[in-house]
Every structure is written in structure tokens, then in C-alpha cells.
Design a protein around this motif. Structure first.
Motif, PDB file in Angstrom:
ATOM      1  N   ALA A  16       0.833  -1.213   0.000  1.00  0.00           N
ATOM      2  CA  ALA A  16       0.000   0.000   0.000  1.00  0.00           C
ATOM      3  C   ALA A  16       0.864   1.259   0.000  1.00  0.00           C
ATOM      4  N   ASP A  17       2.048   1.172   0.636  1.00  0.00           N
ATOM      5  CA  ASP A  17       2.940   2.331   0.690  1.00  0.00           C
ATOM      6  C   ASP A  17       4.101   2.187  -0.290  1.00  0.00           C
ATOM      7  N   GLY A  18       3.958   1.276  -1.254  1.00  0.00           N
ATOM      8  CA  GLY A  18       5.030   1.026  -2.215  1.00  0.00           C
ATOM      9  C   GLY A  18       5.199   2.163  -3.205  1.00  0.00           C
ATOM     10  N   ILE A  19       6.377   2.230  -3.806  1.00  0.00           N
ATOM     11  CA  ILE A  19       6.668   3.215  -4.843  1.00  0.00           C
ATOM     12  C   ILE A  19       6.093   2.700  -6.158  1.00  0.00           C
ATOM     13  N   VAL A  20       5.190   3.486  -6.762  1.00  0.00           N
ATOM     14  CA  VAL A  20       4.576   3.121  -8.035  1.00  0.00           C
ATOM     15  C   VAL A  20       4.970   4.157  -9.078  1.00  0.00           C
ATOM     16  N   LEU A  21       5.523   3.681 -10.191  1.00  0.00           N
ATOM     17  CA  LEU A  21       5.897   4.540 -11.321  1.00  0.00           C
ATOM     18  C   LEU A  21       4.960   4.220 -12.473  1.00  0.00           C
ATOM     19  N   ASP A  22       4.132   5.190 -12.854  1.00  0.00           N
ATOM     20  CA  ASP A  22       3.163   5.025 -13.942  1.00  0.00           C
ATOM     21  C   ASP A  22       3.778   5.597 -15.211  1.00  0.00           C
ATOM     22  N   VAL A  23       3.924   4.760 -16.250  1.00  0.00           N
ATOM     23  CA  VAL A  23       4.600   5.188 -17.480  1.00  0.00           C
ATOM     24  C   VAL A  23       3.622   5.391 -18.641  1.00  0.00           C
ATOM     25  N   ARG A  24       2.326   5.520 -18.326  1.00  0.00           N
ATOM     26  CA  ARG A  24       1.336   5.748 -19.381  1.00  0.00           C
ATOM     27  C   ARG A  24       1.373   7.196 -19.861  1.00  0.00           C
ATOM     28  N   GLU A  25       0.638   7.460 -20.917  1.00  0.00           N
ATOM     29  CA  GLU A  25       0.577   8.803 -21.485  1.00  0.00           C
ATOM     30  C   GLU A  25      -0.266   9.723 -20.596  1.00  0.00           C
ATOM     31  N   ASN A  26      -0.160  11.028 -20.842  1.00  0.00           N
ATOM     32  CA  ASN A  26      -0.827  12.017 -19.997  1.00  0.00           C
ATOM     33  C   ASN A  26      -2.340  11.830 -19.912  1.00  0.00           C
ATOM     34  N   ASP A  27      -2.999  11.499 -21.045  1.00  0.00           N
ATOM     35  CA  ASP A  27      -4.454  11.353 -21.008  1.00  0.00           C
ATOM     36  C   ASP A  27      -4.869  10.128 -20.193  1.00  0.00           C
ATOM     37  N   GLU A  28      -4.074   9.057 -20.267  1.00  0.00           N
ATOM     38  CA  GLU A  28      -4.362   7.856 -19.481  1.00  0.00           C
ATOM     39  C   GLU A  28      -4.211   8.155 -17.983  1.00  0.00           C
ATOM     40  N   TRP A  29      -3.141   8.873 -17.650  1.00  0.00           N
ATOM     41  CA  TRP A  29      -2.874   9.262 -16.261  1.00  0.00           C
ATOM     42  C   TRP A  29      -4.011  10.122 -15.728  1.00  0.00           C
ATOM     43  N   ALA A  30      -4.453  11.105 -16.512  1.00  0.00           N
ATOM     44  CA  ALA A  30      -5.494  12.027 -16.067  1.00  0.00           C
ATOM     45  C   ALA A  30      -6.810  11.297 -15.789  1.00  0.00           C
ATOM     46  N   ALA A  31      -7.100  10.243 -16.566  1.00  0.00           N
ATOM     47  CA  ALA A  31      -8.355   9.510 -16.395  1.00  0.00           C
ATOM     48  C   ALA A  31      -8.376   8.713 -15.098  1.00  0.00           C
ATOM     49  N   GLY A  32      -7.214   8.202 -14.677  1.00  0.00           N
ATOM     50  CA  GLY A  32      -7.179   7.452 -13.436  1.00  0.00           C
ATOM     51  C   GLY A  32      -5.826   6.809 -13.210  1.00  0.00           C
ATOM     52  N   HIS A  33      -5.318   6.962 -11.983  1.00  0.00           N
ATOM     53  CA  HIS A  33      -4.010   6.398 -11.636  1.00  0.00           C
ATOM     54  C   HIS A  33      -3.998   5.994 -10.166  1.00  0.00           C
ATOM     55  N   ALA A  34      -2.987   5.229  -9.825  1.00  0.00           N
ATOM     56  CA  ALA A  34      -2.827   4.812  -8.429  1.00  0.00           C
ATOM     57  C   ALA A  34      -2.511   6.031  -7.574  1.00  0.00           C
ATOM     58  N   GLU A  35      -3.152   6.114  -6.432  1.00  0.00           N
ATOM     59  CA  GLU A  35      -2.913   7.235  -5.529  1.00  0.00           C
ATOM     60  C   GLU A  35      -1.457   7.231  -5.078  1.00  0.00           C
ATOM     61  N   GLY A  36      -0.810   8.386  -5.172  1.00  0.00           N
ATOM     62  CA  GLY A  36       0.580   8.505  -4.746  1.00  0.00           C
ATOM     63  C   GLY A  36       1.605   8.081  -5.779  1.00  0.00           C
ATOM     64  N   ALA A  37       1.146   7.639  -6.958  1.00  0.00           N
ATOM     65  CA  ALA A  37       2.077   7.192  -7.997  1.00  0.00           C
ATOM     66  C   ALA A  37       2.858   8.363  -8.573  1.00  0.00           C
ATOM     67  N   VAL A  38       4.030   8.067  -9.102  1.00  0.00           N
ATOM     68  CA  VAL A  38       4.848   9.040  -9.822  1.00  0.00           C
ATOM     69  C   VAL A  38       4.575   8.826 -11.311  1.00  0.00           C
TER      70      VAL A  38
END
Length: 109
Positions: A16-38
Motif C-alpha cells: 500500500a505504501d510502495g513506490i509506483v511509477l506510472d509510465v502511461r501517457e498524460n491522457d491515461e494518467w489524467a483519467a485514473g491512476h494509483a494514488e501517490g504514484a509518480v
């Protein structure tokens, strides 16, 4: 194929407190991402490598796992303790893990 030797975990194994790196495009990120992700889109990871968090294992995620596998392979080659998240954000959402959007509650595209 490199995937067989690529370190990977299931969504349920991401702390739950892990480091998450989201490498999707900006529109994908804006629609929904893991809370606290980079967020660093795949195409920017090399230029922005200094922004990859340190201090623990980096859980790399995209939509289903293809782009994140490539980024994980690159990060491991750079000496980063990185793992690919199997199933990406689709599995994340399906598992009931929290998803937030820039405007509030999110969903995965």
C-alpha cells in the motif's frame, strides 16, 4: 524473450505504501491512476531518470503491462530495484485498488 527474466509482481503484491511509477501517457494518467504514484510517460523515462524515486523497490505500471515491462528492463539495467506490475492498471482497478483522477474519482481507460 526478455519477459521470462524480468522481475514482476501481481497487483496484490504491491505494498500500500510502495513506490509506483506510472509510465502511461498524460491522457491515461489524467483519467485514473494509483494514488501517490509518480508519473513519467514511457518516452520520457530516459531523460527524466533522475525523477525515478529511490529508497525502495519501484513498481512500474502501464495499462496492461507491455510498456512497463520495457521500462522495467531499462531501469534494472541502470541498477534500479524495479519490478513490472503484471496486468497493469486494468488489474489494479479490477482488484479494487484505489484509483484517483485529476478531477476526483477515476477509472482506467
Amino acid at each position: 524473450m526478455f519477459h521470462s527474466q524480468l522481475p514482476a509482481v501481481d497487483v496484490s503484491d504491491v505494498p500500500a505504501d510502495g513506490i509506483v511509477l506510472d509510465v502511461r501517457e498524460n491522457d491515461e494518467w489524467a483519467a485514473g491512476h494509483a494514488e501517490g504514484a509518480v508519473h513519467i510517460p514511457m518516452g520520457e523515462v530516459v531523460a527524466r531518470i533522475a525523477e525515478v524515486p529511490d529508497g525502495g523497490r519501484v513498481h512500474v505500471v502501464c495499462r496492461v503491462g507491455g510498456r512497463s515491462a520495457q521500462v522495467t528492463q531499462y531501469l534494472v539495467a541502470q541498477g534500479v530495484d524495479a519490478v513490472n506490475v503484471n496486468g497493469g492498471m486494468l488489474d489494479w482497478e479490477a482488484a479494487g485498488r484505489p484509483v484517483v483522477a485529476d478531477g476526483g474519482e477515476g477509472y482506467v481507460l
